[in-house]
Structures are given as structure tokens and as C-alpha cells.
Enzyme design. Structure first.
Site, PDB file in Angstrom:
ATOM      1  N   LYS A 158      23.020   9.528  15.265  1.00  0.00           N
ATOM      2  CA  LYS A 158      22.661   9.830  16.656  1.00  0.00           C
ATOM      3  C   LYS A 158      23.875  10.474  17.316  1.00  0.00           C
ATOM      4  O   LYS A 158      25.015  10.063  17.071  1.00  0.00           O
ATOM      5  CB  LYS A 158      22.276   8.521  17.362  1.00  0.00           C
ATOM      6  CG  LYS A 158      21.757   8.688  18.787  1.00  0.00           C
ATOM      7  CD  LYS A 158      21.317   7.330  19.339  1.00  0.00           C
ATOM      8  CE  LYS A 158      20.810   7.417  20.767  1.00  0.00           C
ATOM      9  NZ  LYS A 158      20.342   6.090  21.244  1.00  0.00           N
ATOM     10  N   SER A 162      15.803   5.925  23.220  1.00  0.00           N
ATOM     11  CA  SER A 162      16.520   7.190  23.231  1.00  0.00           C
ATOM     12  C   SER A 162      16.862   7.739  21.855  1.00  0.00           C
ATOM     13  O   SER A 162      17.179   8.911  21.724  1.00  0.00           O
ATOM     14  CB  SER A 162      17.809   7.023  24.028  1.00  0.00           C
ATOM     15  OG  SER A 162      18.681   6.098  23.373  1.00  0.00           O
ATOM     16  N   SER A 168      16.354   1.135  22.532  1.00  0.00           N
ATOM     17  CA  SER A 168      16.442   2.526  22.071  1.00  0.00           C
ATOM     18  C   SER A 168      16.418   2.723  20.565  1.00  0.00           C
ATOM     19  O   SER A 168      16.351   3.862  20.092  1.00  0.00           O
ATOM     20  CB  SER A 168      17.700   3.186  22.647  1.00  0.00           C
ATOM     21  OG  SER A 168      17.463   3.588  23.969  1.00  0.00           O
TER      22      SER A 168
END
Lengths: 495, 508
Positions: free
Chosen positions: A80, A155, A179
Site C-alpha cells: 500500500k 482504504s 481499512s
């Protein structure tokens, strides 16, 4: 023959150990798949193919020479874009860090490189990890491989999309209020938020420091356990890193659930707005646990309903301070201004998106003199109550279960104009975040639209082994196939 | 209003003064990262991702800085908090890498101590509110491209100004993250002299503890003064002004004296004192408005979630307590009691950080009072001229003992001894060697002196006659002539004796 891109990380390791494939072949197959299909998904912000192939070649050389290699040698991995990577752009999905190249590697990244996992790229995310759909990325939204018109969740939307699509078998996500878990649920994956403090936050670009935690995303429970073992451990560079190591995870994975006490969180399964398909699959999964020998009881987390309210004071408060450093002075975007102050204001105005600004303002307000006690301090008290709720529930239960999210993946654009509806998607995941205890999402089937449903499994602090053991038993029983399918899936559209 | 009335009114006010003193700690590394603290480096060379506030980095508390904070707290008689917390103080400024400063807020590491200072009016007890830990900021240089600036930065040769009218600004983060202790006094101080005594004493304690080099001129110790006035006998505080930028004990005294006069003048004229921060200007000897605090600035303090509470092990605190060095007050008392120094001598020796040297010199045989005088006069002056600490002088205890011995056995006069000491401080070697090498030994050889005395009498028969006539004072001119002829090396007492003998003895 199964293509390399549908193998689990464990499966790839076996092929590599038997020298049936080389690391370069494995990495190249995944890079080819990314090149061929990420145009439909936009999971990656950048692909680091050259470095990945160089690392893979080095792994191959060492395998041939009989030199030692790491536990994840040759396995492709996506990060990420919230994790600092030395010399590689790290943007947090924000314009304000668009060209930022960190001078150092996050501890997690360093550990994974040392384990010889091959980093193939950085994945898209909601800006500064604020969002539940990946639509808050400043660059582009990411799509769900199960239905390209739907969001992958957020996210960590890019990371889950990449793993579900077969771009990588493993990815790192971060979870502040859900997330990792909510996007894993939306894409039929295993996503684990470990105990706060087990995975170093050094180099994890902060959203809300007291909640942020990196964790594994994979297609199987075993892969997730394996990745978590490789990434966790005490880090002297993170003062909130706990000194104890996580107990071994893989040893007890296959131990089954016989005699384990499983608590069904009454408030969560009874929530208004819980989609029928979600409720049905979760209920069936709980029934299976009972069938497998678990002792299933109902428990209550009476203060969990206040979790979202407390979270949306604590997280924005911390973020309002954490994000002050983005001012154009030292790195990242800089906009012109007639004075230093005007330059800083112009930079922040241009560099942050609407959701980030909203949270900075909420947090600034909540920390202001005269409001601190009513908001921030009050939210911390709620946090303590939720912690006690969990402690009480765990006196009776080894693990707690609930849906991961109230809905399956929603359509792009559905909730962008309604932040509250978006926030409520995290209603089940936020309580464990506030408590700092481990929680994960396990895919337990598809709803009537053919979209994956996630079961959340929660455990006490440092009880990842029992949590993963329950997940593995259920995974094995249900035999869920993580390959995206359906008329609007990546598999169909790209074929 | 007549002058008399104004003066009468003025005398009715008393000043209420509190000091906030920042002490830069002499730790090896910064407060929250492992960057070396090493002054004088090129700008931005003593930095790392952590102290530059790079995204994702985290602070880790420097244990040595905590130790120093506890040592100072113990020396000031504070309570050491079993658990204290770091907070974030949020405000935007370009030289703050994170746009918040990690500091301590409602639970500082040390609470409630006191400091007793000696003033002309006797001893005064000044309460210490708290001592807390924090990190320093970077340094900004606001530069004007054109025309005139406020001043010129000597290092860069750039025209510098204030941030509001700069064309551009440069920031050096070498200082960012250096550990500071902030020592906050109670508003117990009433005069400029007391403030100076307090600062001097605190500095002496810091030096005795060895936790900072405490140089006011260089900013490793910084002092802000909160000054307000109130009518004598009142207990409610008046409106205060905070005065900054005093970089010596002397300028602290001047600034407070000025500020008291300024506020007295305002109040006497019936005008209000504005709550504000004022800048002391050393050159003009005045203070001027830096910024007005219309409302209390809202720093949005909250506990830093990146750090855990500081919980020093009680056994460690006890260990630190047991290992505290003798503090200045006790050192002074000991010098007075066991070495027989005067209070002033003791204060001078301790204040200059020379007590250990004196002790060693006494152990090596030097008379205490005499050795103390050499230290507080010559050695201190030598250090002041060079802007170094007296304790850094290249003078050993055995040098000092040797010097006093040479004076005692009349090998050196006081004057010659001063010259020898200068040479010793210049690194030329021990006193006896220096005296020999430079031919500075006092002439006590009567034969040689007699010849010089005869020559002097022959050269100035008039003076000699006056002495013979009973004018004792006239012998001075002749002694002077002998001293001059011997380049100051004659033993003056002996010369005097010889001259008097020659000129008062009955002829033939």
C-alpha cells in the site's frame, strides 16, 4: 494447469523450492498479468518491475548457489502506498506527496525485503487512508475485480484489488478503522488487522497514530498467517511497538475449533441496514462453526454502538496534527505564496482533497481549548468502555464473530456525496481498532448479486493464533473460491 | 502631575517576576533520534528522517535526556513524576519540522521545587513550578534580497530581517530535536538583582550537574522574564509582559530594570500595560513589542500517541539521587567552613566552576585563600577575555600550588607571579620552569641589590637627602628606581630595607 498468478504464496514457495520455476519466472508472470489487466482495475499507483526482476534474479542466484534465502523468497508482494519505500515514490494517494521519494524504508518493508518477498509495486488507496471505497485517491479510483462498476472498499482498495485479481498473491494493507478488513470482505479475501503494536509503524505514514496498524492481505488464511509472521516483531524505532513477539501462528492453524467458544455479537448481527445477503452468509458460517464443534453463544458489546462517534473524534484529532507537517517547506508539493505562511496555506489548499480537509477541520475543532474535554477526552473515555466490553465478552469467548461490513461492495459514486453513510460502513470494524485487539475478515460466500461476503473474527490482544485457527477451520470447511467471477468481473471483461 | 507626586506613586509599585529558563542538554544525541549533537556543522548536516519530520518517522525518547531532567529535578528539590507524558504543541512555523513540538504539558517530569538565592537583602527562596522536557526547533534565517535589513548574519553574509518582510527564508534543522529542559519559576522574584542571582545560581547548578554547557551568549541556556507590577501590598497580579532575548546575566538585569521603569511610567500615567511579548535590544538598552497576545494562543495540546508515558524506575531515581554531585550552595558552605574562605571568595570559586581545582591545589599544599584569589581574579579574567569557561584554563592544581609556594618563599613578587601565571596559562609549562626560562625570579641576592641601591642613591641625591632628612615617603622614588633598574625583579621589601638602612644609618 493453474497459472502462476492463481497460486497461493505457499504454493509458489513449493514450486520454487522444488525448482520447478524460477523466481524471475514467477515475478515476470505476475508483472505480465498486471500489464495486461490493471488497465481495467487501476490497483497500482506504480509498478516497480525492474527492481522486482533484479531482486528475483538475486534470489534465483542464491537458490542455485545454495546460499540462504528468506522465508518469502521469490513471492511477489504489493505494498500500500502508505509505506515508505526508499527512493521509490510514496504518495499516500495524495497530491501533496505526488513526487515524494522517502530517504528510508519502513521497518515492515525492510523486514519483507529481508524475507526476500519481491516488491512489485505500490497500490492505490484513499488519500492518507481516509475512506472506505478508494474513491478518495487523488489520482484515480480503483475498481473491484468482482464487478468493475463497484468499489473494492478502502482504504486499502488497491492492495485488495491486486490480490483478488491475481496481480500478486500477497499485499500489505493498513487498518485504522477497518481499512484492511472491509476491502478484504468486498473482494473475497483474507485480511488481518493484527494486535496494535505487533507490526512496527515506523515508516507507515500516519493517519491516526493510536489506531494505525499494518497487516497482511492474501487469498488464503495460511498465506496471511505466513505474511504476518514475516512482518511482525518488536521494533526499537517505534515506541508503541510491544516487546513480546507474536506467538507462532502457523503451528496451530489446523487445530480446528472443537471446544472453542465463539461469541456472536448481538448488536452487530441485529443492526438495521444489514444487507440480507450478508446476514444470511454470516449466519450460515456461524452455523458451520457450531457444526465443526465450536461452542457458539451470543454476547453483547453494549458500548460498541458509540464506536463510530468516538472514532470520528479520535482519528481526525490525531490526523489534524499528523498531517500538519505537509506544508511545502521540506518535501512534496509546494505552491507559491507571498509569505512563508501564504505558501504553506496555498500548498495545503491545493494538496489535500475534500475528505482529508474535512477530517483535519473536525480534528482541529475537537482539540481546541474549551472543546477538548467534551470531544477528544470524552471519545477516549468511550474507548475505555469499549475495551471493557471486549474484556467482559472474552471472559466467556475465545473469539467473537460478526459481519465485517453491513453491505457487500457498493457501486462507484454511490456514497461519495454522503460521508456519514460511508463512515457507517466501518461500524463493525471500528470497535476492535479502538480496543487495539486483533480482528480479521474471512470470505464466507457470495450474496445474491454474486458479491463476496466477509465474516469478521475478533480475538483478545495477542490471540492471533486462535483467531487464525478459527478462520482456517471455516475456510477449509466452506471451500470458498477466491477467483473473481460474474458477468462484470475482471475475469470476464479482460478475457 | 508634579514630579514629586509621580515619584511617590512610582515607589508604591512592586515588581512581580517569574523566569522561564531553557537549558539545552549536553546529551550525545538528540531528544528523539540518534543524530549527533555537534555544533558548528554545515546547515542541515546533523539531521535524519526523524528530526526532519519525514512522513512515517517516529520519535523514541533519549534515556539520557530523561536522566538529566531527573537530576536537575532532584537538585531543585522537585517531585519526580512516577509517570509523565509527552504532549504535542501544535502550531505552524517553517523551522518546526512536524509543525508541532513534542513537549510536556499537564504531567511534566518534575514538579514543585525551590531554589535559595543570596542577594544583597539576604537569602531569598524562589519556588520552581516545574521542569519539563521538550525538543528544540530549527533556526530560520529570513533574508532580504535588496536594500536594508535588520542586520547581517555573520556566517552567511546575508541581510536578515523578520519573517513578515523577508524575500525568502532559509532554515537550518541541525538544532531541531535537540533536548531542552524548561525550568519555570514561581513569580517569587521582586527585583532585577534577585532575577540575576536566580539565573546565576540555576546556571551554577546545571554546570555542577554537568547536564549542559549553559552558555547564555550562545543560546545553550535561554532566559525569558515575565514582568508585571502591582501596588505594594496587593496580592492580585498586574498585566505582564514577557521579555525575551537576554543573552547574559547582565542583560537580564538591564532588561528587567528597563521593563520595571517602563511599566512604572505607564501605570503612573494611568495607562495600561499590554499583555505582550517584548524583545530586549542589547544595543539600545530597551524592550520593544514583538507580538501582542490578544488571546491565549491555542496550541491544541494532546498526548502524543507516538510515545508512551515516561515511567522511571524508582530504583533508578534513587540511584540518581544518591549520585548527585555536591551542589553550589553546599560547595560554598564547605569552602567557607573548612577552607576559611570569605563568602565572596567561595561564591567566586564555585560560580566559576573552580571548586574542584581549588580542592586539589589545597591538597597539593597551596594556602586556600591565596589560591582562591588567583582563581577568582587572574584565572577568571583570563577566561572572560577569551570567552571560555574558567575551568577550561590549562592550569593544574600543582601549578597553582607551585605558584603560591614561589610567592611564599619570595622567589616571586605578586607582580612577577602574575606574569608567570600568564605564561603558564599560555601553555609554557609549570611556574618554576617558566620563571627560570623567562628570568622572572625575584632578586633577593643582597650583593646584587646593594649595587642597585647604591646606583639609585647616586643617581638621585636629592631624594636620598630627603630621606636622610626624615621624609620616609621619599624612599618610594628610590625603590621605584631600583625596581626599574632590575626590570621589576628586585624583592621590593628587601630593597626598602636596604635603602632605609643605607640612608638612616649614622655616617662613618
Amino acid at each position: 494447469m493453474t497459472p502462476l498468478t492463481r497460486h497461493s504464496a505457499m504454493g509458489l514457495r513449493q514450486l520454487l523450492e522444488r525448482r520447478e520455476v524460477s523466481a524471475v519466472e514467477v515475478v515476470q508472470a505476475h508483472l505480465d498479468h498486471i500489464a495486461a489487466s490493471d488497465g481495467h482495475l487501476s490497483a497500482f499507483l506504480r509498478v516497480t518491475g525492474e527492481q522486482a526482476l533484479a531482486h528475483a534474479a538475486d534470489v534465483d542466484r542464491r537458490i542455485t548457489a545454495g546460499e540462504p534465502t528468506g522465508t518469502l523468497a521469490g513471492v511477489p508482494l504489493a505494498l500500500k502506498d502508505v509505506l515508505a519505500t526508499r527512493g521509490i515514490e510514496t504518495t499516500c494517494g495524495s497530491k501533496i506527496l505526488e513526487s515524494y521519494r522517502p530517504p528510508y524504508d519502513a521497518t515492515v518493508v525492510r523486514r519483507l525485503r529481508e524475507a526476500d518477498a519481491i516488491v512489485v509495486g505500490k497500490t492505490n488507496m484513499d488519500e492518507f487512508a481516509m475512506g472506505s471505497s478508494c474513491e478518495n485517491s487523488a489520482f484515480f479510483p480503483t475498481r473491484n475485480p468482482w464487478d468493475l462498476e463497484r468499489v473494492p472498499g478502502g482504504s486499502s482498495g488497491g492492495s485488495v484489488a491486486a490480490v483478488a485479481a491475481g496481480h500478486v498473491p500477497l499485499a500489505i494493507g493498513t487498518d485504522t478503522g477497518g481499512s484492511i478488513r472491509q476491502p478484504a470482505a468486498f473482494t473475497g479475501l483474507v485480511g488481518v488487522k493484527p494486535t496494535y503494536g505487533t507490526v512496527s509503524r515506523y515508516g507507515l505514514i500516519a493517519f491516526a497514530s493510536s489506531l494505525d496498524q499494518a497487516g497482511p492481505i492474501a487469498r488464503t488464511v495460511t498465506d496471511a498467517a505466513w505474511l504476518l509472521e514475516a512482518m511482525s516483531g518488536h521494533d526499537p524505532l517505534d515506541s508503541t511497538s510491544i516487546p513480546e513477539a507474536l506467538p507462532g501462528l502457523r503451528g496451530t492453524l489446523e487445530a480446528g475449533v472443537d471446544g472453542l467458544r465463539v461469541g456472536v455479537v448481538r448488536e452487530f448481527l441485529g443492526t438495521d441496514g444489514l444487507q440480507a445477503g450478508v446476514k444470511a452468509r454470516v449466519t450460515e458460517a456461524i452455523d458451520r462453526l457450531a457444526e465443526l464443534g465450536a461452542d457458539v453463544v451470543e454476547v453483547s458489546l453494549p458500548h460498541a454502538v458509540y464506536g463510530v462517534s468516538a472514532y470520528y473524534l479520535i482519528a481526525p484529532s490525531e490526523c489534524s496534527s499528523n498531517l500538519s507537517r505537509y506544508d511545502g517547506v521540506r518535501y512534496g508539493l509546494r505552491c507559491d505564496g507571498s509569505t512563508a505562511e501564504a505558501m504553506m496555506a496555498a500548498t495545503r489548499e491545493a494538496g489535500f482533497g475534500a475528505e482529508v480537509k474535512r477530517r483535519i477541520m473536525i480534528g482541529t475543532y475537537a482539540l481546541s481549548a474549551g472543546y477538548y474535554d467534551a470531544y477528544y477526552a470524552q471519545a477516549q473515555r468511550v474507548r475505555t468502555l469499549i475495551l471493557r466490553d471486549f474484556a467482559a465478552a472474552h471472559e466467556r469467548c475465545d473469539v467473537l464473530v460478526s459481519p465485517t461490513a453491513p453491505t457487500t461492495a457498493f457501486r462507484l459514486g454511490d456514497k461519495v456525496s454522503d460521508p456519514l453513510a460511508m463512515y457507517l460502513n466501518d461500524v463493525f470494524t471500528i470497535p476492535s481498532s479502538l480496543a487495539g485487539s486483533p480482528a480479521m475478515s474471512l470470505p464466507v460466500g457470495l450474496d445474491d448479486d454474486g458479491l463476496p461476503v466477509g465474516l469478521q473474527i475478533m480475538a483478545p490482544v495477542l490471540c492471533e493464533p486462535v483467531m487464525l485457527r478459527v478462520a482456517r477451520a471455516l475456510e477449509s470447511d466452506l471451500g470458498f473460491d477466491p477467483a473473481p467471477r460474474g458477468p462484470n468481473s475482471l475475469t470476464e471483461v479482460a478475457a | 502631575m508634579s514630579t514629586t507626586t509621580a515619584l511617590e506613586q512610582a515607589t508604591r509599585f512592586e515588581a512581580v517576576i517569574g523566569l522561564e529558563i531553557h537549558v539545552q542538554l549536553a546529551t550525545r544525541t538528540k531528544m528523539f533520534c540518534s543524530c549527533a549533537i555537534d555544533f558548528g556543522g554545515e546547515p542541515n548536516t546533523r539531521t535524519c528522517p526523524v528530526c526532519l519530520g519525514q512522513p512515517g518517522t517516529l520519535p523514541v525518547v533519549n534515556r539520557r535526556a530523561v536522566e538529566y531532567a531527573i537530576r536537575l529535578g532532584l537538585a531543585l528539590g522537585c517531585q519526580i513524576a512516577p509517570s509523565s507524558q509527552f504532549h504535542r504543541k501544535n502550531y505552524f512555523y517553517p523551522d518546526m519540522p512536524k509543525n508541532y513540538q513534542i513537549s510536556q504539558y499537564d504531567v511534566p517530569i518534575c514538579l514543585g521545587g525551590e531554589l535559595t538565592v543570596a542577594t544583597d537583602a539576604g537569602e531569598r527562596r524562589v519556588g520552581i513550578t516545574r521542569v519539563h522536557m521538550e525538543e528544540d526547533t530549527g533556526k530560520s534565517l529570513h533574508v532580504l534580497d535588496t536594500t536594508s535589513g535588520v542586520g547581517v548574519d555573520p556566517a552567511e553574509g546575508l541581510r536578515v530581517t523578520r519573517i513578515s518582510d523577508a524575500d525568502y527564508s532559509l532554515v537550518d534543522y541541525n538544532r531541531a530535536g535537540i533536548p531542552l529542559l524548561e525550568v519555570v519559576s514561581e513569580p517569587d522574584i521582586r527585583t532585577a538583582t534577585e532575577a540575576q542571582a536566580y539565573l546565576t545560581e540555576l546556571r551554577a547548578i546545571v554546570l555542577a550537574l554537568g547536564i549542559s554547557d549553559a552558555k547564555l551568549e550562545e543560546g545553550s541556556m535561554r532566559c525569558d522574564a515575565n514582568v508585571s507590577l502591582r501596588p505594594v501590598g496587593h496580592t492580585v497580579f498586574g498585566t505582564r509582559a514577557e521579555v525575551k532575548n537576554m543573552n547574559s546575566v547582565r542583560s537580564l538585569g538591564r532588561a528587567i530594570t528597563y521593563e520595571i521603569a517602563r511599566q512604572t511610567d505607564l501605570l503612573t500615567r494611568g495607562e495600561p500595560v499590554v499583555q505582550e511579548t517584548r524583545h530586549w535590544n542589547e544595543a539600545t538598552g530597551t524592550t520593544s513589542t514583538l507580538r501582542v497576545k490578544e488571546t491565549t494562543e491555542d496550541y491544541r495540546y494532546f498526548p502524543d500517541p507516538d510515545l508512551v508515558p515516561v515511567q522511571p524506575d524508582p530504583a533508578w531515581v534513587d540511584e540518581l539521587r544518591a549520585s548527585l554531585p555536591q551542589l553550589p550552595a553546599a560547595r560554598r558552605a564547605r569552602l567557607v567552613e573548612s577552607l576559611g574562605l570569605s563568602g565572596q571568595q567561595a561564591a567566586g570559586v564555585v560560580g566559576a566552576g573552580l571548586a574542584p581545582l581549588l580542592d586539589e591545589a589545597v591538597a597539593a599544599g597551596a594556602p586556600a585563600a591565596e589560591a582562591a584569589n588567583w582563581l577568582t581574579n587572574e584565572v577568571t579574567a583570563w577566561a572572560n577575555e577569551r570567552g571560555v569557561e574558567p575551568a577550561a584554563a590549562p592550569l593544574t592544581a600543582s601549578h597553582l600550588a607551585e605558584l603560591t609556594a614561589l610567592v611564599a618563599d619570595q622567589t616571586l613578587s605578586k607582580k612577577l607571579a602574575r606574569q608567570v601565571l600568564d605564561r603558564v596559562l599560555a601553555g609554557e609549562g609549570p611556574p618554576r620552569e617558566v620563571a627560570a626560562a623567562r628570568g622572572l625570579a625575584q632578586i633577593s641576592d643582597t650583593g646584587e641589590l646593594e649595587r642597585a641601591v647604591d646606583a639609585a642613591i647616586a643617581a638621585d641625591p636629592a631624594a636620598a637627602q630627603r630621606v636622610r632628612d626624615g621624609n620616609r615617603k621619599a624612599v618610594g622614588a628610590l625603590v621605584g628606581a631600583v625596581m626599574k633598574a632590575t626590570k621589576g625583579q628586585a624583592n621590593p621589601a628587601l630593597v626598602n630595607e636596604l635603602l632605609t638602612g643605607r640612608l638612616t644609618a649614622p655616617d662613618g
